[in-house]
Design a protein around this motif. Structure first.
Motif, short mmCIF file in Angstrom:
data_model
loop_
_atom_site.label_atom_id
_atom_site.label_comp_id
_atom_site.label_asym_id
_atom_site.label_seq_id
_atom_site.Cartn_x
_atom_site.Cartn_y
_atom_site.Cartn_z
N THR A 1 8.08 -12.39 5.55
CA THR A 1 6.91 -13.26 5.43
C THR A 1 5.62 -12.48 5.22
O THR A 1 4.81 -12.81 4.36
CB THR A 1 6.78 -14.16 6.67
OG1 THR A 1 8.03 -14.82 6.86
CG2 THR A 1 5.69 -15.19 6.49
N LEU A 2 5.40 -11.44 6.04
CA LEU A 2 4.18 -10.65 5.91
C LEU A 2 4.54 -9.25 5.44
O LEU A 2 5.22 -8.50 6.15
CB LEU A 2 3.44 -10.59 7.26
CG LEU A 2 2.20 -9.69 7.29
CD1 LEU A 2 1.17 -10.15 6.27
CD2 LEU A 2 1.58 -9.69 8.70
N LEU A 3 4.08 -8.91 4.24
CA LEU A 3 4.39 -7.60 3.66
C LEU A 3 3.22 -6.65 3.86
O LEU A 3 2.07 -6.98 3.52
CB LEU A 3 4.65 -7.75 2.16
CG LEU A 3 5.97 -8.44 1.86
CD1 LEU A 3 5.83 -9.39 0.70
CD2 LEU A 3 7.06 -7.41 1.60
N GLU A 4 3.49 -5.47 4.39
CA GLU A 4 2.43 -4.49 4.61
C GLU A 4 2.77 -3.13 4.02
O GLU A 4 2.03 -2.57 3.23
CB GLU A 4 2.13 -4.37 6.11
CG GLU A 4 1.54 -5.64 6.69
CD GLU A 4 1.62 -5.70 8.20
OE1 GLU A 4 0.71 -6.26 8.81
OE2 GLU A 4 2.59 -5.18 8.78
N ALA A 5 3.92 -2.59 4.42
CA ALA A 5 4.28 -1.23 4.02
C ALA A 5 4.90 -1.20 2.63
O ALA A 5 5.52 -2.17 2.18
CB ALA A 5 5.26 -0.64 5.03
N ALA A 6 4.77 -0.05 1.95
CA ALA A 6 5.38 0.12 0.63
C ALA A 6 6.89 -0.03 0.72
O ALA A 6 7.54 -0.57 -0.19
CB ALA A 6 5.00 1.48 0.06
N MET B 1 7.95 -3.54 0.38
CA MET B 1 7.93 -4.01 -1.02
C MET B 1 9.20 -3.55 -1.74
O MET B 1 9.79 -4.32 -2.51
CB MET B 1 6.67 -3.49 -1.72
CG MET B 1 6.52 -3.94 -3.15
SD MET B 1 6.64 -5.74 -3.41
CE MET B 1 5.14 -6.28 -2.61
N LYS C 1 11.88 -6.01 -3.51
CA LYS C 1 12.30 -5.90 -4.91
C LYS C 1 13.82 -5.93 -5.02
O LYS C 1 14.38 -6.56 -5.92
CB LYS C 1 11.72 -4.63 -5.54
CG LYS C 1 10.24 -4.78 -5.84
CD LYS C 1 9.62 -3.56 -6.48
CE LYS C 1 8.16 -3.87 -6.86
NZ LYS C 1 7.38 -2.66 -7.14
N ASP D 1 6.38 -15.38 0.75
CA ASP D 1 5.11 -14.75 0.43
C ASP D 1 4.96 -14.81 -1.10
O ASP D 1 5.95 -14.84 -1.82
CB ASP D 1 5.14 -13.29 0.90
CG ASP D 1 3.85 -12.55 0.60
OD1 ASP D 1 2.89 -12.73 1.35
OD2 ASP D 1 3.80 -11.82 -0.40
N SER E 1 4.18 -12.53 -3.11
CA SER E 1 4.75 -11.36 -3.79
C SER E 1 6.15 -11.69 -4.32
O SER E 1 6.51 -11.29 -5.43
CB SER E 1 4.89 -10.17 -2.83
OG SER E 1 3.80 -10.08 -1.98
N LEU F 1 7.59 -11.68 -8.21
CA LEU F 1 8.76 -10.91 -8.65
C LEU F 1 9.82 -11.82 -9.27
O LEU F 1 10.39 -11.49 -10.31
CB LEU F 1 9.36 -10.15 -7.47
CG LEU F 1 8.53 -8.98 -6.91
CD1 LEU F 1 9.09 -8.51 -5.58
CD2 LEU F 1 8.49 -7.84 -7.92
N ALA G 1 -0.59 -8.07 12.00
CA ALA G 1 -0.24 -6.66 11.88
C ALA G 1 0.26 -6.14 13.22
O ALA G 1 1.00 -5.16 13.29
CB ALA G 1 -1.46 -5.85 11.46
#
Lengths: 331, 300
Positions: free
Chosen positions: B71-76, B79, B83, B97, B99, B103, B174
């Motif tokens: 739901t909450l994306l923060e770190a690479a 991601m 993907k 989300d 993002s 995609l 966070a």
């Protein structure tokens, strides 16, 4: 780095402009913006004055239309978009995809910024709004560390604005329903968090209780200064401990990391607080202006001045400040 | 006839618990099953390959399987995982989300949006339908009046799902609140969530059970349940009712809702349901009140 300051009325707007804001953001007097408070925001008449005051001084004006309309009343958001566009404002700050779609179609030349209420934390998410609506800027939620902000900036198709000072949301904005869970009104649906209409202050034998729609948010002992019952900043019990389980009453303050924000390529710094007084806006704008100027002139020798920190502490929640999620240990 | 779905597990459960849970779910009346970690990327007792394997087994049992995204994306790194999830060829994805929507839509794939994805009006719904939206979950803070309006604006080929039972997903941060409640930073959380398979209770200083801490997520302490409104939801053309997994009683709850849908009745089922609810019920959002309230809709 552009300095973006809040204004909930004309005196605040003047205070922002006169103290060195590059841009001022405002909202209309209804639920189309996320500071929908009694006695706040701009009518047609005051908005016209605001626009010309900012324009005469060569500053930009942005209009926040950043709540989420439901089908009933959607035309109110369209009207807000049209009104701002007709006045030739420099940008709209939008959150809802439907409103964004309307604005991009009806006013293709107008600058659109994705509001923090849009709740986007990644370059992929930003790309969605850029490809579909041509946004020109994004405001990031206060949930990313400095390194994570840097990463988003390297991949983002548009410039990035971040919060530099003000009340701290500890939940990702645009997806926090705590307020409507307790009161029926949330930032998304109503444009207010922990609304004053549902607040009760109650003297007890041994101090003061603060309640939100009946829910006890905090209890203050004799002599302890009672704060506004913002839901996420109360003292609750978890296990055997009574403490600020979500967050202390504190404000975000990024003065100490301004050179870092500059270095990673932040384009604009936002000050929170359209609901605050003209004095707050003036003080904070003046400090942030001085700090940003100093930081741009001499990024390596820059240190936040003690008088700046003192000044900001006096207008902070609970008189204390934090770096919030920018600083990993806070998380 | 409305279908039942089983939402993604919100909590951090032991691996065996997860595997047992889905073995039971294979024989349950849930026709749609959402799988995957939606809260915290550090919870890795069940890995991506495991979720695919569970999904394949459920598919063989005749279930429609959807993989739910974080739901909450923060770190690479999050991601990268997203993907990988969106690139899978076996199952449709629930985007929690924007993002994920980006995609999936740019790859020409259909998708579902989850309960914390903001669709508040017809224009948003129509726009996303053009991007490949096949089913959406009504955001939990919206009620029957708005649902009715949105059903009227819903494009063809898009199904509507309603969060029908479970502690409400209210906020994401966070900060990890479960770690904080143990005086630990997120980076050294010691996986404390594993000790709270229904989340950790937060009470007011008057002992009112108010919220539940589930890692970076905050939930309602009360269980949102829409059993009373099942006939009305069916009348509004809702396609799917979602049951959110809880530590005990999820299969029993699915059976109760199944009875209610099949018989289009709520007779005595509410009482039966209470037995499986950890800390009381609410339905305020659906009846246009504060989320924590419980009652019926006031007609104007």
């Amino acid at each position: 780095m552009e300095l973006v300051c809040p204004a909930g009325n004309l005196p605040s707007l003047k205070a922002a402009v006169d103290n060195g804001a590059d841009s001022v953001y405002v909202g209309f007097k209804d639920d189309t913006n996320a500071r929908h408070f009694a006695g706040l925001n701009f009518t047609d008449r005051t908005f016209e004055k605001a626009v010309s005051y900012a324009r005469d001084k060569g500053r930009k004006i942005f209009v926040a239309i950043n709540t989420y309309p439901q089908p009933k009343g959607f035309e109110r958001w369209q009207k807000a978009v049209d009104q701002a566009a007709e006045f030739g404002v420099n940008a709209l700050i939008l959150a809802d995809m439907g409103v964004m779609d309307y604005a991009a179609e009806r006013w293709p030349e107008l600058n659109l910024h994705l509001s923090v209420q849009g709740s986007v934390t990644s370059a992929e998410g930003i790309r969605f709004y850029h490809e579909n609506f041509g946004i020109r800027r994004v405001v990031l939620p206060r949930v990313l560390s400095v390194n994570q902000v840097a990463h988003v900036i390297t991949e983002s198709p548009v410039p990035v604005e971040v919060f530099g000072f003000g009340s701290l949301c500890v939940m990702v904005e645009g997806r926090c329903l705590l307020s409507s869970y307790a009161t029926g009104r949330s930032p998304n649906t109503y444009g207010a968090c922990s609304p004053a209409s549902h607040v009760r202050w109650e003297e007890t034998g041994d101090g003061t209780n603060t309640r939100l729609n009946g829910v006890l948010i905090d209890h203050y002992g004799e002599g302890e200064k009672a704060g506004y019952p913002t839901l996420c900043k109360g003292r609750f019990q978890v296990g055997d401990n009574t403490f600020y389980a979500l967050e202390e009453p504190t404000s975000l303050n990024t003065l100490s990391i301004l050179p870092k924000l500059r270095e990673i390529g932040v384009s604009a710094i936002k000050v929170e607080g359209r609901q605050r007084s003209p004095a707050y806006v003036g003080h904070v704008t003046a400090v942030m202006r001085a700090a940003i100027d100093e930081c741009m002139k001499n990024p390596h020798g820059y240190r936040p001045k003690e008088q700046w920190m003192r000044k900001l502490a006096t207008v902070s929640e609970g008189s204390q400040t934090t770096l919030g999620a920018y600083h990993r240990p806070w998380q | 006839m409305m279908k039942l779905s089983l939402g993604p597990i919100q909590y951090f459960w032991e691996r065996e618990h997860v595997l047992d849970f889905y073995q039971q779910a294979a024989d349950s009346p849930a026709e749609i099953i959402y799988l995957g970690e939606v809260i915290c990327s550090k919870r890795r007792l069940v890995k991506f390959e495991d979720w695919l394997a569970i999904g394949n087994e459920l598919k063989q049992s005749g279930k429609e399987v959807i993989l739910s995204s974080l739901t909450l994306l923060e770190a690479a790194s999050e991601m990268s995982s997203l993907k990988k999830l969106c690139a899978n060829d076996s199952f449709m994805v629930e985007a929690n989300d924007i993002s994920a929507v980006q995609l999936l839509s740019s790859a020409g794939k259909s998708f579902v949006t989850g309960p914390s994805f903001n669709i508040y009006n017809g224009r948003s719904l129509q726009l996303l339908a053009g991007k490949g939206l096949k089913r959406w979950v009504l955001p939990v803070e919206l009620g029957l009046d708005t649902l009715k309006d949105l059903q009227g604006l819903r494009p063809d080929g898009v199904e509507t799902e309603v969060f029908a039972l479970g502690r409400l997903p209210l906020a994401y941060s966070a900060r990890c609140y479960t770690a904080r409640s143990h005086n630990l930073p997120k980076d050294d959380c010691q996986f404390k969530c594993i000790d709270y398979p229904d989340g950790r209770m937060l009470e007011t200083q008057e002992k009112q059970e108010f919220l539940v801490l589930n890692g970076i997520q905050t939930q309602s302490a009360l269980t949102h349940q829409v059993l009373d409104q099942v006939p009305e939801l069916a009348g509004l053309g809702v396609d799917v009712l979602r049951i959110s997994p809880q530590n005990h009683g999820t299969m029993e709850i699915l059976n109760i809702f199944n009875k209610s849908i099949n018989n289009n009745t709520i007779d005595n089922l509410g009482e039966e349901l209470l037995e499986f609810i950890p800390n009381g019920v609410c339905n305020g959002y659906l009846v246009e009140k504060a989320g924590m309230d419980y009652g019926t809709r006031q007609t104007a």
